[in-house]
Design a protein around this motif. Structure first.
Motif, PDB file in Angstrom:
ATOM      1  N   VAL A 138     -22.488 -30.554  -8.417  1.00 29.11           N
ATOM      2  CA  VAL A 138     -22.829 -29.932  -7.146  1.00 29.11           C
ATOM      3  C   VAL A 138     -22.711 -28.415  -7.258  1.00 29.11           C
ATOM      4  CG1 VAL A 138     -22.163 -29.675  -4.718  1.00 29.11           C
ATOM      5  CG2 VAL A 138     -22.193 -31.934  -5.744  1.00 29.11           C
ATOM      6  N   THR A 139     -21.579 -27.922  -7.766  1.00 29.02           N
ATOM      7  CA  THR A 139     -21.406 -26.476  -7.837  1.00 29.02           C
ATOM      8  C   THR A 139     -22.395 -25.839  -8.812  1.00 29.02           C
ATOM      9  OG1 THR A 139     -19.584 -26.738  -9.413  1.00 29.02           O
ATOM     10  CG2 THR A 139     -18.998 -26.452  -7.107  1.00 29.02           C
ATOM     11  N   HIS A 140     -22.706 -26.528  -9.904  1.00 29.41           N
ATOM     12  CA  HIS A 140     -23.701 -26.002 -10.849  1.00 29.41           C
ATOM     13  C   HIS A 140     -25.051 -25.846 -10.141  1.00 29.41           C
ATOM     14  CE1 HIS A 140     -25.882 -25.248 -14.536  1.00 29.41           C
ATOM     15  NE2 HIS A 140     -26.714 -26.216 -14.203  1.00 29.41           N
TER      16      HIS A 140
ATOM     17  N   ILE B 233     -29.085 -22.184  -7.716  1.00 30.09           N
ATOM     18  CA  ILE B 233     -29.935 -21.728  -6.610  1.00 30.09           C
ATOM     19  C   ILE B 233     -29.680 -20.252  -6.349  1.00 30.09           C
ATOM     20  CG2 ILE B 233     -30.333 -21.909  -4.125  1.00 30.09           C
ATOM     21  CD1 ILE B 233     -29.924 -24.919  -4.420  1.00 30.09           C
ATOM     22  N   GLY B 234     -28.398 -19.855  -6.367  1.00 35.77           N
ATOM     23  CA  GLY B 234     -28.058 -18.450  -6.182  1.00 35.77           C
ATOM     24  C   GLY B 234     -28.666 -17.566  -7.249  1.00 35.77           C
ATOM     25  N   ALA B 235     -28.706 -18.053  -8.464  1.00 35.02           N
ATOM     26  CA  ALA B 235     -29.299 -17.286  -9.559  1.00 35.02           C
ATOM     27  C   ALA B 235     -30.820 -17.197  -9.433  1.00 35.02           C
ATOM     28  CB  ALA B 235     -28.914 -17.909 -10.898  1.00 35.02           C
ATOM     29  N   CYS B 236     -31.435 -18.240  -8.900  1.00 38.34           N
ATOM     30  CA  CYS B 236     -32.898 -18.269  -8.759  1.00 38.34           C
ATOM     31  C   CYS B 236     -33.402 -17.456  -7.565  1.00 38.34           C
ATOM     32  CB  CYS B 236     -33.391 -19.709  -8.613  1.00 38.34           C
ATOM     33  SG  CYS B 236     -33.237 -20.682 -10.107  1.00 38.34           S
TER      34      CYS B 236
ATOM     35  N   GLU C  48     -13.882 -26.121  -4.113  1.00 42.11           N
ATOM     36  CA  GLU C  48     -14.331 -25.259  -5.209  1.00 42.11           C
ATOM     37  C   GLU C  48     -14.184 -23.775  -4.897  1.00 42.11           C
ATOM     38  OE1 GLU C  48     -15.552 -26.172  -8.401  1.00 42.11           O
ATOM     39  OE2 GLU C  48     -14.555 -27.998  -7.749  1.00 42.11           O
ATOM     40  N   VAL C  49     -14.190 -23.415  -3.614  1.00 39.77           N
ATOM     41  CA  VAL C  49     -14.049 -21.997  -3.239  1.00 39.77           C
ATOM     42  C   VAL C  49     -12.620 -21.656  -2.852  1.00 39.77           C
ATOM     43  CG1 VAL C  49     -16.465 -21.672  -2.619  1.00 39.77           C
ATOM     44  CG2 VAL C  49     -14.820 -22.339  -0.856  1.00 39.77           C
ATOM     45  N   GLY C  50     -11.675 -22.578  -3.106  1.00 39.54           N
ATOM     46  CA  GLY C  50     -10.268 -22.255  -2.942  1.00 39.54           C
ATOM     47  C   GLY C  50      -9.543 -22.860  -1.766  1.00 39.54           C
ATOM     48  N   VAL C  51     -10.218 -23.626  -0.934  1.00 37.64           N
ATOM     49  CA  VAL C  51      -9.545 -24.308   0.175  1.00 37.64           C
ATOM     50  C   VAL C  51      -8.863 -25.544  -0.414  1.00 37.64           C
ATOM     51  CG1 VAL C  51      -9.843 -25.423   2.415  1.00 37.64           C
ATOM     52  CG2 VAL C  51     -11.250 -23.454   1.823  1.00 37.64           C
TER      53      VAL C  51
ATOM     54  N   GLY D 201     -24.569 -16.760  -8.854  1.00 29.80           N
ATOM     55  CA  GLY D 201     -24.985 -17.608  -9.972  1.00 29.80           C
ATOM     56  C   GLY D 201     -23.824 -17.974 -10.880  1.00 29.80           C
ATOM     57  N   LYS D 202     -22.694 -17.267 -10.726  1.00 29.20           N
ATOM     58  CA  LYS D 202     -21.507 -17.559 -11.527  1.00 29.20           C
ATOM     59  C   LYS D 202     -20.303 -17.909 -10.664  1.00 29.20           C
ATOM     60  CE  LYS D 202     -22.970 -14.619 -15.297  1.00 29.20           C
ATOM     61  NZ  LYS D 202     -22.740 -13.414 -16.064  1.00 29.20           N
ATOM     62  N   ASN D 203     -20.110 -17.180  -9.587  1.00 27.41           N
ATOM     63  CA  ASN D 203     -18.962 -17.378  -8.699  1.00 27.41           C
ATOM     64  C   ASN D 203     -19.443 -17.733  -7.302  1.00 27.41           C
ATOM     65  OD1 ASN D 203     -16.927 -16.427 -10.662  1.00 27.41           O
ATOM     66  ND2 ASN D 203     -18.047 -14.508 -10.455  1.00 27.41           N
ATOM     67  N   MET D 204     -18.599 -18.450  -6.576  1.00 22.21           N
ATOM     68  CA  MET D 204     -18.895 -18.782  -5.188  1.00 22.21           C
ATOM     69  C   MET D 204     -17.773 -18.259  -4.307  1.00 22.21           C
ATOM     70  SD  MET D 204     -20.543 -22.620  -5.156  1.00 22.21           S
ATOM     71  CE  MET D 204     -18.982 -23.412  -5.230  1.00 22.21           C
ATOM     72  N   LYS D 205     -18.137 -17.834  -3.092  1.00 23.11           N
ATOM     73  CA  LYS D 205     -17.171 -17.294  -2.152  1.00 23.11           C
ATOM     74  C   LYS D 205     -17.488 -17.817  -0.760  1.00 23.11           C
ATOM     75  CE  LYS D 205     -15.947 -12.887  -0.088  1.00 23.11           C
ATOM     76  NZ  LYS D 205     -16.212 -11.445  -0.100  1.00 23.11           N
TER      77      LYS D 205
END
Length: 70
Positions: free
Chosen positions: A1-3, A8-11, A32-35, A57-61
């Motif tokens: 899912v995160t990949h 999508i963010g990279a595209c 995945e974002v720390g919760v 494309g690498k990190n999520m926030k």
């Protein structure tokens, strides 16, 4: 899912993209974002609830959510 979300963010850099998913996926992404799992286990995600995340494309926030994470 995160990949998938990161790809999508990279595209689509600098653009907004909407993904419709079920609450289980929302909980997974929140983890995945720390919760913490303990927090997501007890929250009520309403119908049409959403989270807003940013990715390069690498990190999520986590930016925002339509429900309380407390």
């Amino acid at each position: 899912v995160t990949h998938f979300i990161k790809s999508i963010g990279a595209c689509y850099p600098g653009q907004n993209v909407f993904l419709g998913v079920h609450s289980g996926v929302v909980r997974f992404v929140l983890n995945e974002v720390g919760v913490t799992y303990e927090m997501t286990e007890n929250i009520k995600i309403p119908n049409c609830g959403y989270i807003q995340i940013a990715t390069d494309g690498k990190n999520m926030k986590l930016l925002n959510s339509s429900f309380s994470l407390k």
